[in-house]
Write an enzyme that holds these catalytic residues in place. Structure first.
Site, PDB file in Angstrom:
ATOM      1  N   GLU A   1     -31.189  -6.422  27.172  1.00  0.00           N
ATOM      2  CA  GLU A   1     -30.369  -7.279  26.291  1.00  0.00           C
ATOM      3  C   GLU A   1     -28.958  -6.741  26.076  1.00  0.00           C
ATOM      4  O   GLU A   1     -28.384  -6.894  24.998  1.00  0.00           O
ATOM      5  CB  GLU A   1     -31.112  -7.466  24.958  1.00  0.00           C
TER       6      GLU A   1
ATOM      7  N   GLU B   1     -34.505 -12.696  11.877  1.00  0.00           N
ATOM      8  CA  GLU B   1     -33.502 -12.425  12.905  1.00  0.00           C
ATOM      9  C   GLU B   1     -32.592 -13.638  13.004  1.00  0.00           C
ATOM     10  O   GLU B   1     -33.062 -14.771  12.916  1.00  0.00           O
ATOM     11  CB  GLU B   1     -34.139 -12.236  14.287  1.00  0.00           C
TER      12      GLU B   1
ATOM     13  N   TRP C   1     -29.649 -15.106  26.243  1.00  0.00           N
ATOM     14  CA  TRP C   1     -30.723 -15.753  27.008  1.00  0.00           C
ATOM     15  C   TRP C   1     -30.535 -17.257  27.204  1.00  0.00           C
ATOM     16  O   TRP C   1     -31.361 -17.905  27.826  1.00  0.00           O
ATOM     17  CB  TRP C   1     -32.072 -15.504  26.331  1.00  0.00           C
TER      18      TRP C   1
ATOM     19  N   TYR D   1     -26.109  -7.721  26.905  1.00  0.00           N
ATOM     20  CA  TYR D   1     -25.029  -8.675  26.628  1.00  0.00           C
ATOM     21  C   TYR D   1     -25.151  -9.388  25.281  1.00  0.00           C
ATOM     22  O   TYR D   1     -24.326 -10.200  24.926  1.00  0.00           O
ATOM     23  CB  TYR D   1     -24.998  -9.743  27.722  1.00  0.00           C
ATOM     24  N   HIS D   2     -26.233  -9.132  24.561  1.00  0.00           N
ATOM     25  CA  HIS D   2     -26.469  -9.884  23.313  1.00  0.00           C
ATOM     26  C   HIS D   2     -25.405  -9.557  22.265  1.00  0.00           C
ATOM     27  O   HIS D   2     -24.889  -8.445  22.213  1.00  0.00           O
ATOM     28  CB  HIS D   2     -27.855  -9.530  22.775  1.00  0.00           C
TER      29      HIS D   2
ATOM     30  N   ARG E   1     -41.937  -6.720  27.577  1.00  0.00           N
ATOM     31  CA  ARG E   1     -42.721  -6.605  26.336  1.00  0.00           C
ATOM     32  C   ARG E   1     -43.710  -7.757  26.312  1.00  0.00           C
ATOM     33  O   ARG E   1     -43.717  -8.575  27.216  1.00  0.00           O
ATOM     34  CB  ARG E   1     -41.785  -6.626  25.128  1.00  0.00           C
TER      35      ARG E   1
ATOM     36  N   ASN F   1     -44.291  -8.964  16.759  1.00  0.00           N
ATOM     37  CA  ASN F   1     -43.002  -9.635  16.874  1.00  0.00           C
ATOM     38  C   ASN F   1     -43.175 -10.901  17.704  1.00  0.00           C
ATOM     39  O   ASN F   1     -43.587 -10.830  18.866  1.00  0.00           O
ATOM     40  CB  ASN F   1     -42.004  -8.711  17.583  1.00  0.00           C
ATOM     41  N   GLU F   2     -42.921 -12.048  17.098  1.00  0.00           N
ATOM     42  CA  GLU F   2     -42.928 -13.329  17.817  1.00  0.00           C
ATOM     43  C   GLU F   2     -44.163 -13.501  18.705  1.00  0.00           C
ATOM     44  O   GLU F   2     -44.064 -13.493  19.937  1.00  0.00           O
ATOM     45  CB  GLU F   2     -41.647 -13.482  18.649  1.00  0.00           C
TER      46      GLU F   2
HETATM   47  C1  GAL Z   1     -35.899 -12.460  19.635  1.00  0.00           C
HETATM   48  C2  GAL Z   1     -36.625 -11.128  19.634  1.00  0.00           C
HETATM   49  C3  GAL Z   1     -35.657  -9.962  19.506  1.00  0.00           C
HETATM   50  C4  GAL Z   1     -34.512 -10.147  20.482  1.00  0.00           C
HETATM   51  C5  GAL Z   1     -33.842 -11.477  20.231  1.00  0.00           C
HETATM   52  C6  GAL Z   1     -32.654 -11.747  21.127  1.00  0.00           C
HETATM   53  O1  GAL Z   1     -36.681 -13.473  20.140  1.00  0.00           O
HETATM   54  O2  GAL Z   1     -37.545 -11.063  18.562  1.00  0.00           O
HETATM   55  O3  GAL Z   1     -36.339  -8.766  19.762  1.00  0.00           O
HETATM   56  O4  GAL Z   1     -34.998 -10.079  21.779  1.00  0.00           O
HETATM   57  O5  GAL Z   1     -34.783 -12.492  20.458  1.00  0.00           O
HETATM   58  O6  GAL Z   1     -32.091 -13.005  20.856  1.00  0.00           O
END
Ligand code: GAL
Length: 694
Positions: free
Chosen positions: A379, A331, A339, A381-382, A143, A181-182
């Site tokens: 993602e 978030e 990560w 494993y998040h 992305r 987003n970010e």
């Molecule tokens: C943020 C992002 C989310 C997701 C999250 C995971 O930086 O906006 O989409 O990737 O991290 O921690």
């Protein structure tokens, strides 16, 4: 009234409101919504209905309602579902997703999907892909691969935002908009570079002016044509480096405007517009980008290890400072991320403590990323709130508790916000300037800010972080750690503050540079040296710590030491260096001067923790700053919020042992009921106490 009945009654009113809205539509009153938004604080979650069959939505929403989720953020990566081919829009599924949520008393925040352009788009318009510094174009598959300055991309982002807002801009169940987003990734393609040259022309007018302000005669950098000016991001002329960052900030602002304007023009004013920022991230000037938004929001992740209430709390206060009002946590991590170098989980109870820590700092929403993990994708494993199987993970119960507590506390917290007697000044220009020329590898400008923030917050129990040009008259104490770049406007603001009776404390490395990141022609603190009646004679990067002693007590100076001099008779020496490199031995490390009713202080040493605690004590004593609640045991954080009806104090115990806090007067326990003179807090325990106006 019990929870279930309250909810039923609320749902019934939502239903009636929905019918009223439908009845009003034919009379042209569509925009005048009859549904009132849910009261803060809101518990939220990122929801991706596009990743699941619609037959599954109901089960997820039922669980969300059970957890007390009142807001979902939807859509921010779903462009390929919303526009599967150019100009073919499909938003029906999104409408069904919003409606399905509303039936569970859940409101939606719509994210525009522009961080993730579809493959057809970047294939058809390859110039919309960003370019790395080495000249390679990004590819599809991740992305944020778009080019933020590209006109075609901007046009396409506006079109998708327009489709969304025309459909949902009056939807009573849509609370607001998150643009993109970010924001993070820059582009270094030739077109962006040409825009940078144009930007420089506007700022500097003539090449002669630019050459003079950047002192380009140095190393024969003189430019004879705008097109000769390169892009540098790490090592280059300091004026060029700072200009690029300012251009990037303005480019994000104009990128955002493309969507913001169309959303603003087509939405109910009740719907807010925000974007989700990233705390201490310094890729652009957040004050620039926040200007056009209604609300500041950020994504609060701990990553490895555990919550440090000072580092994280300062990021909350920083975000609150973007609009100088309550903000959202758009978030945050449900336990752990995917990560960090080690993706450990927060302890049992820590997620709840973190949620209340956010509310204490002025957040009105805490929203988890994410509700449930996609079955594939980067993602897997998040941390989530339900597993891939759609059933609760162990953290679910804790989130459910937060949901219940938010609902219970909302009447007390309604209309409350943070007010502080102490402000810390922060500027991106200064942080960048220090990052580019650290002079000591270990020197971290955010670390410097936090070194002041931690003890000052512990004493005052409330602190604002604001830019140096903000109004300052409400503060008893204003501290500028490392305000390296000082514009004339900021210098005037600060001297006026001192002259009008405020106490300004400048930390090490302050006021060395001008607005072009060039050296001030006077020694530090440049235009404030006259007011201080003293100056920095020389700075020294340190390998070994240096002892310091004086009115703050004794401590150690690390990383950085400035040798100060007191020139004016009324300038006092507060601290001196002990034995060191000979130059510093016995010389002033901190000086202060009273200026009519005000005061200006300069601290040239990076003090260690005990030294900073002592310095903070001196600063607050001299300035008459008192703790908002009163003394509490170490590790207990106090967060006051004030409203018309009085104060609400949120207390969180981040220490490793149980603590008992005695209260200065009787207060109502909002969550447990009854009135109290003391509260017992286990580790990660919280209390919400209200004190009616006295
Ligand atoms: C943020 C992002 C989310 C997701 C999250 C995971 O930086 O906006 O989409 O990737 O991290 O921690």
């Amino acid at each position: 009234m019990n929870e279930v009945r309250l909810r039923r009654r609320w749902r019934m009113s939502v239903c009636i409101a929905g019918i009223v809205t439908l009845l009003l539509v034919p009379f042209g009153l569509k925009g005048q919504t009859a549904v009132s938004p849910p009261p803060a604080p809101l518990l939220g979650a990122a929801r991706y209905p596009e990743q699941w069959p619609e037959s599954r939505w109901e089960a997820d929403l039922t669980l969300m309602e059970q957890a007390g989720v009142r807001m979902v953020r939807v859509g921010e990566f779903a462009w390929s579902r919303m526009e599967p081919s150019e100009g073919q829009f499909d938003l029906d599924w999104l409408e069904r997703a919003i409606t399905a949520a509303s039936k569970h008393s859940i409101y939606t925040v719509l994210g525009t999907p522009t961080p993730a352009p579809p493959a057809w788009l970047t294939q058809k318009y390859p110039e919309t892909l960003r370019m790395y510094e080495d000249g390679r174009r990004a590819e599809h598959g991740n992305r944020q691969h778009f080019n933020f300055a590209n006109p075609k991309y901007r046009e396409l982002t506006r079109k998708i935002a327009e489709q969304m807002v025309k459909r949902f801009g009056r939807n009573p169940y849509v609370l607001g908009w998150q643009i993109d987003n970010e924001y993070a990734e820059e582009s270094y393609d030739p077109e962006t570079k040409a825009q940078f040259h144009q930007w420089l022309k506007v700022r500097y007018g003539t090449l002669d002016n630019l050459n003079a302000r950047w002192t380009t005669v140095y190393w024969s950098q003189t430019y004879f044509d705008w097109s000769q000016i390169p892009i540098e991001t790490r090592y280059g002329n300091p004026g060029l480096l700072l200009s690029w960052k300012r251009f990037v900030s303005d480019t994000w602002r104009s990128y955002q405007k493309y969507q913001l304007e169309v959303i603003r023009a087509n939405s109910d004013p009740r719907q807010f517009i925000t974007t989700n920022m990233m705390g201490w991230f310094d890729g652009y000037d957040h004050y620039t980008v926040s200007q056009d938004l209604d609300l500041a929001a950020w994504d609060d992740y701990v990553g490895k290890a555990h919550l440090d209430p000072a580092v994280n709390g300062a990021a909350h206060d920083l975000t609150r400072g973007f609009k100088r009002k309550n903000f959202w946590v758009m978030e945050t991590q449900p336990g752990f991320v995917n990560w960090a170098s080690i993706n450990n989980s927060l302890d049992k109870g820590e997620v709840r403590a973190m949620a209340w820590h956010a509310i204490g700092h002025g957040a009105d929403t805490v929203s988890y990323w994410q509700w449930r993990s996609a079955l594939n994708g980067q993602e897997e494993y998040h941390g989530t709130i339900v597993g891939a199987d759609g059933t609760p993970v162990p953290l679910f119960a804790e989130v459910e508790q937060i949901g219940k507590e938010f609902a219970k506390a909302s009447p007390a917290l309604a209309g409350t916000s943070v007010k502080s007697e102490v402000a810390i000044l922060h500027s991106y220009d200064s942080r960048w300037a220090i990052q580019w020329q650290k002079h000591n590898r270990e020197y971290d400008p955010v670390g410097e800010i936090v070194s002041y923030y931690r003890p000052l917050r512990a004493i005052s129990q409330s602190l604002d972080i604001i830019p140096p040009t903000a109004p300052l008259s409400q503060y008893k104490l204003v501290v500028a750690p490392g305000l390296n770049v000082l514009s004339d406007e900021a210098a005037n603001n600060l001297s006026q503050y001192v002259r009008q009776g405020g106490h300004l404390v400048l930390g090490q490395r302050s006021a060395m540079k001008n607005d072009d990141n060039g050296l001030q022609p006077e020694r530090q603190p440049g235009p404030l040296a006259g007011l201080l009646g003293g100056r920095v004679e020389q700075f020294y990067a340190l390998i070994d710590p240096v002892p310091v002693q004086g009115q703050f007590g004794s401590g150690q100076c690390k990383l950085w030491a400035e040798l100060l001099s007191a020139k004016d008779r009324s300038t006092e020496v507060l601290e001196t260096y002990g034995k060191s490199n000979g130059w510093l031995d016995g010389q002033p490390a901190a000086i202060t001067r009273q200026v009519s009713k005000g005061r200006i202080t300069y601290i040239g040493a990076w003090l260690d923790d005990p030294g900073m605690i002592a310095a903070a004590k001196w600063m607050t004593d001299v300035s008459g700053v008192k703790p908002a609640l009163g003394l509490v045991p170490d590790g207990v954080e106090v967060y006051p919020r004030y409203g018309e009806r009085g104060a609400v104090f949120i207390l969180v115990n981040f220490s490793k042992t149980a603590q008992s806090v005695s209260l200065p007067f009787e207060m109502n326990d909002v969550l447990e009921g009854g009135s109290k003179r003391s509260v017992a807090l286990p580790t990660y325990g919280i209390a919400v106490l209200s004190a009616p106006r006295r």
